[in-house]
Design an enzyme around this catalytic site. Structure first.
Site, PDB file in Angstrom:
ATOM      1  N   ASP A  15       0.859  -1.181   0.000  1.00  5.18           N
ATOM      2  CA  ASP A  15       0.000   0.000   0.000  1.00  5.18           C
ATOM      3  C   ASP A  15       0.895   1.231   0.000  1.00  5.18           C
ATOM      4  O   ASP A  15       1.661   1.451   0.937  1.00  5.18           O
ATOM      5  CB  ASP A  15      -0.900  -0.012   1.237  1.00  5.18           C
ATOM      6  CG  ASP A  15      -2.045   0.981   1.144  1.00  5.18           C
ATOM      7  OD1 ASP A  15      -2.199   1.598   0.077  1.00  5.18           O
ATOM      8  OD2 ASP A  15      -2.776   1.128   2.133  1.00  5.18           O
ATOM      9  N   ASP A 112      -2.612   2.535  -6.193  1.00  5.66           N
ATOM     10  CA  ASP A 112      -1.684   2.622  -5.069  1.00  5.66           C
ATOM     11  C   ASP A 112      -1.588   1.344  -4.247  1.00  5.66           C
ATOM     12  O   ASP A 112      -1.048   1.366  -3.140  1.00  5.66           O
ATOM     13  CB  ASP A 112      -2.083   3.781  -4.150  1.00  5.66           C
ATOM     14  CG  ASP A 112      -3.485   3.609  -3.576  1.00  5.66           C
ATOM     15  OD1 ASP A 112      -4.235   2.728  -4.067  1.00  5.66           O
ATOM     16  OD2 ASP A 112      -3.833   4.348  -2.640  1.00  5.66           O
ATOM     17  N   GLU A 113      -2.071   0.220  -4.766  1.00  3.02           N
ATOM     18  CA  GLU A 113      -1.974  -1.006  -3.979  1.00  3.02           C
ATOM     19  C   GLU A 113      -1.922  -2.237  -4.875  1.00  3.02           C
ATOM     20  O   GLU A 113      -2.401  -2.241  -6.003  1.00  3.02           O
ATOM     21  CB  GLU A 113      -3.142  -1.120  -3.002  1.00  3.02           C
ATOM     22  CG  GLU A 113      -4.503  -1.190  -3.657  1.00  3.02           C
ATOM     23  CD  GLU A 113      -5.634  -1.416  -2.651  1.00  3.02           C
ATOM     24  OE1 GLU A 113      -5.429  -2.163  -1.671  1.00  3.02           O
ATOM     25  OE2 GLU A 113      -6.711  -0.835  -2.855  1.00  3.02           O
TER      26      GLU A 113
END
Length: 359
Positions: A15, A112-113
């Site tokens: 993350d 973003d992950e």
């Protein structure tokens, strides 16, 4: 909080910390250490939603999905930066390229992950440290990593020691680690579900894990009721999905004040179409179903779609279709929000354009 040595699988959830803000700070280093908000709007007093907030802004109660006007009241000194999705996509691709060096089983879960399957790795914790180091070295961005025997626990773990964290979590230690936290911590428990849980006396993760099956099934139905309790107990049998083709891509904007002028609406659609088609070109996709989204005062949302003869990402074609859909739509109230989308995406074999500055 756990050990990985006896797990049948070892999953990592990566993350990126305050991703949109962190990317922006690479080109605005003078804002480091200050409250910064990335939002959908450009005027703190107008409509818009917070997409990301720096940790300095979060101390004032500013967080993602918060209306921009409320964020401004809570932290008026924050610097507001309009979102730049193209920049964030390029940064995300660079991050994912780094992650794919550490496993051939990577599931991209968002800009973003991502999840990695590290089951075949003899030292996953060491591998995770190396991953964090290389992401920082090559992108100048920081990530947190959760290691766990399943995806749900890995996602929870990645958030426990932010920023720049590395946390190991298993089912045996889950309640000890997060049992006192709100039930909304569990992925899949949104605000409405949390409210419904509260009406039956369930507010924390531990209370959800210990809740009577009959009470949950009565409130949510057999499948969802059992599923909520299982997730609160750390159960998850999902595997890492290495290929997940996008089904659609969209753009939308909320007007600072309601709009009735069709000329302004048409110009706005043109800008959204240009942005959308640039994104499709960068990601290598085209689609056949073009959709117009209109939200009228007060909160009535309508969609209209049209399927074209062949997949497209040409701005002129998309602009033409959404303008036709707008012309056919009867506006009986001013427009609050306007959006467009292209669905039924297929990959287009073509070289990517040169990487712009920063990413």
């Amino acid at each position: 909080m756990g050990t990985w040595r006896d797990w049948p699988q070892v999953y990592a959830h990566i993350d990126m910390d305050a991703f949109f803000v962190s990317v922006e700070l690479l080109r605005r280093p003078e804002l480091r250490g200050k409250p910064v908000v990335v939002a959908t709007g450009t005027d703190a007093a107008a409509r818009g939603v917070v997409m990301a907030a720096s940790y300095e802004a979060r101390r004032f109660g500013v967080h993602s999905a918060l209306p921009l006007a409320i964020a401004h009241r809570r932290c008026p000194q924050a610097t507001l930066i309009p979102r730049d999705i193209g920049l964030y996509r390029r940064a995300s691709r660079k991050v994912m390229d780094v992650l794919r060096r550490f496993s051939d089983r990577v599931e991209v879960a968002g800009l973003d992950e991502a999840y990695l399957d590290l089951s075949d790795c003899p030292a996953p914790k060491t591998r995770a440290r190396q991953l964090k180091h290389e992401v920082r070295a090559e992108t100048r961005l920081v990530c947190s990593v959760g290691l766990a025997p399943n995806k749900l626990l890995a996602k929870i773990a990645s958030d426990l020691e932010k920023p720049d964290g590395l946390c190991i979590l298993d089912q045996q230690h889950m309640i000890q680690a997060v049992g006192g936290r709100p039930a909304a911590l569990i992925p899949g428990v949104g605000p409405r579900t949390a409210q419904r849980l509260a009406t039956i006396g369930v507010r924390t993760v531990a209370e959800l894990a210990a809740a009577e099956t009959g009470k949950l099934e009565q409130a949510f139905g057999p499948r969802l009721g059992r599923g909520l309790r299982d997730r609160a107990r750390g159960h998850d049998d999902r595997q890492v999905v290495t290929e997940r083709e996008p089904k659609s891509e969209s753009r939308e904007t909320t007007f600072p004040s309601d709009v009735s002028d069709r000329a302004i609406l048409g110009d706005t659609l043109d800008r959204l179409a240009d942005s959308l088609c640039r994104g499709l070109t960068e990601s290598g996709y085209a689609g056949r179903t073009v959709t117009l989204k209109i939200r009228l005062r007060p909160f009535r949302t309508h969609t209209r779609s049209r399927t074209v003869e062949s997949p497209t990402r040409e701005p002129e074609r998309v602009r033409s279709v959404v303008r036709e859909l707008l012309a056919e739509f009867e506006l009986d109230a001013p427009v609050r929000l306007l959006g467009i989308g292209v669905g039924g995406l297929v990959a287009v074999a073509e070289e990517q354009p040169p990487t712009p500055q920063l990413f």
